[in-house]
Motif scaffolding. Structure first.
Motif, short mmCIF file in Angstrom:
data_model
loop_
_atom_site.label_atom_id
_atom_site.label_comp_id
_atom_site.label_asym_id
_atom_site.label_seq_id
_atom_site.Cartn_x
_atom_site.Cartn_y
_atom_site.Cartn_z
N LYS A 39 0.83 -1.19 0.00
CA LYS A 39 0.00 0.00 0.00
C LYS A 39 0.87 1.25 0.00
O LYS A 39 1.84 1.35 0.74
CB LYS A 39 -0.90 0.00 1.23
N GLY A 40 0.53 2.19 -0.87
CA GLY A 40 1.28 3.44 -0.95
C GLY A 40 2.28 3.46 -2.09
O GLY A 40 2.83 4.52 -2.40
N VAL B 248 3.91 1.12 -14.38
CA VAL B 248 3.45 0.54 -15.64
C VAL B 248 4.58 0.49 -16.67
O VAL B 248 5.35 1.43 -16.81
CB VAL B 248 2.28 1.37 -16.22
N GLU B 249 4.66 -0.64 -17.37
CA GLU B 249 5.59 -0.81 -18.48
C GLU B 249 4.80 -1.30 -19.70
O GLU B 249 3.74 -1.90 -19.55
CB GLU B 249 6.67 -1.85 -18.14
N THR B 250 5.33 -1.04 -20.88
CA THR B 250 4.68 -1.54 -22.10
C THR B 250 5.73 -2.14 -23.04
O THR B 250 6.88 -1.72 -23.05
CB THR B 250 3.95 -0.41 -22.85
N HIS B 251 5.30 -3.14 -23.80
CA HIS B 251 6.15 -3.76 -24.82
C HIS B 251 5.29 -4.06 -26.05
O HIS B 251 4.24 -4.68 -25.94
CB HIS B 251 6.79 -5.05 -24.30
N GLU C 295 -5.09 -0.36 -8.17
CA GLU C 295 -4.19 0.37 -7.29
C GLU C 295 -3.06 -0.51 -6.77
O GLU C 295 -3.17 -1.72 -6.70
CB GLU C 295 -4.96 0.99 -6.13
N ASN C 296 -1.96 0.19 -6.44
CA ASN C 296 -0.78 -0.46 -5.84
C ASN C 296 -0.40 -1.75 -6.57
O ASN C 296 -0.52 -2.86 -6.04
CB ASN C 296 -1.03 -0.76 -4.36
N ALA C 297 0.06 -1.58 -7.80
CA ALA C 297 0.39 -2.75 -8.60
C ALA C 297 1.46 -2.42 -9.63
O ALA C 297 1.55 -1.29 -10.12
CB ALA C 297 -0.85 -3.27 -9.31
N ASN D 60 -2.29 9.55 -5.35
CA ASN D 60 -1.32 8.61 -4.79
C ASN D 60 -0.96 7.52 -5.80
O ASN D 60 0.20 7.13 -5.93
CB ASN D 60 -1.87 7.97 -3.51
N GLN D 61 -1.97 7.03 -6.50
CA GLN D 61 -1.73 5.97 -7.48
C GLN D 61 -0.89 6.46 -8.66
O GLN D 61 -0.12 5.71 -9.26
CB GLN D 61 -3.07 5.39 -7.99
#
Length: 292
Positions: free
Chosen positions: A93-94, A99-102, A122-124, A246-247
């Motif tokens: 949390k927090g 994020v990444e892309t290919h 969230e939080n991922a 926050n996200q």
């Protein structure tokens, strides 16, 4: 004695169930396009750095993608096969969204993060990818489905629908004004609308025009109307501005850099214009002097 043993057994069973539940919520999940062949599936698992027996794998069909995208984007961007894939791993949390892309050509990681925050992801750590170049519009479906699986939390249906519309709107804006500017514009407008709880279309329009001016972006009336329509839908969702900011903290700095560049470019353009004006005035003074 029997009662004591039974009580201990029940307590142990409860603790075990809580432990396994917690474990289930921290596993990595991979969503694979249902139309990938075995070689392509393995290619995606290798890219994500996971093994088939060490990660939960779910499939996303083309129909599932169409359920969210049909009517929002042209068929060529949806396609007839489910190709896009996603890897989702929960973070403490927090930590917000990373994020990444290919092999994603149309959607940027900032666009994904913006839309994911709207949907409630969230939080991922998220990786959107494909075995070959695709537009990327359909990947959000897999991301949301994988997040629901990994978190055990069902996302709001309307929020998921609006998130897809946000992704498409931003992507189409990006074709005209640039991807980075489009992501920054939609993010700032959305945060302002949510923060100030603005719902009236005229008030939303004022925000759109103000932020577009600040970012030195010229919008057509059609683009303005579409953004207003999107923001009206966003304003009806139960979004928390603190959660959104926050996200998106991990992408905010990059978008702030875009704003800073815009401001610097505005200053540069002003100096260039002043130099041109001075040159024109000098030419005019020469003409007046020697013409006389």
């Amino acid at each position: 004695m029997k009662r004591w043993i039974t009580a201990c057994f029940c307590a142990a069973a409860l603790l075990f169930s809580q432990f396994t539940c917690t474990q289930a919520q921290v596993e990595e999940v991979v969503s694979l396009g249902a139309d990938l062949n075995e070689k392509q599936q393995q290619q995606m698992l290798d890219l994500f750095g996971v093994k088939v027996d060490e990660v939960k794998i779910i499939k996303v069909t083309n129909q599932e993608e169409r359920d969210y995208l049909e009517g929002l984007v042209s068929d060529d961007k949806i396609g007839t096969r489910a190709i896009s894939c996603a890897y989702v791993k929960p973070l403490p949390k927090g930590e917000g969204l990373i994020v990444e892309t290919h092999n994603i050509s149309w959607v940027t990681k900032e666009m994904y993060a913006n839309a994911m925050a709207t949907a409630g992801v969230e939080n991922a750590r998220v990786v959107a990818a494909a075995p070959f170049v695709v537009s990327g519009t359909a990947a959000l479906t897999g991301i949301m489905k994988a997040f629901e699986e990994v978190s055990g939390k069902e996302l709001d249906k309307e929020a998921k629908k609006v998130a897809n519309e946000e992704l498409v709107t931003t992507g189409e804006l990006g074709e005209d004004i640039g991807k980075d500017k489009a992501a920054a514009l939609i993010k700032e407008i959305k945060e302002r609308v949510v923060r100030e709880k603005v719902k009236n279309p005229e008030d939303i329009k004022k925000i759109v025009l103000q932020i577009a001016k600040e970012l030195n972006i010229e919008l057509t009336q059609e683009q303005i109307d579409r953004i207003i329509e999107l923001m009206e839908k966003i304003s009806k969702l139960d979004l928390d501005i603190n959660r959104i900011t926050n996200q998106l903290e991990n992408i905010t700095q990059r978008l702030e850099d875009i704003r800073k560049t815009v401001e610097e470019n505005k200053g540069l353009l002003q100096r260039i214009w002043e130099a041109i004006s001075q040159f024109i005035n000098w030419i005019q003074s020469l003409i007046e002097r020697f013409g006389a």
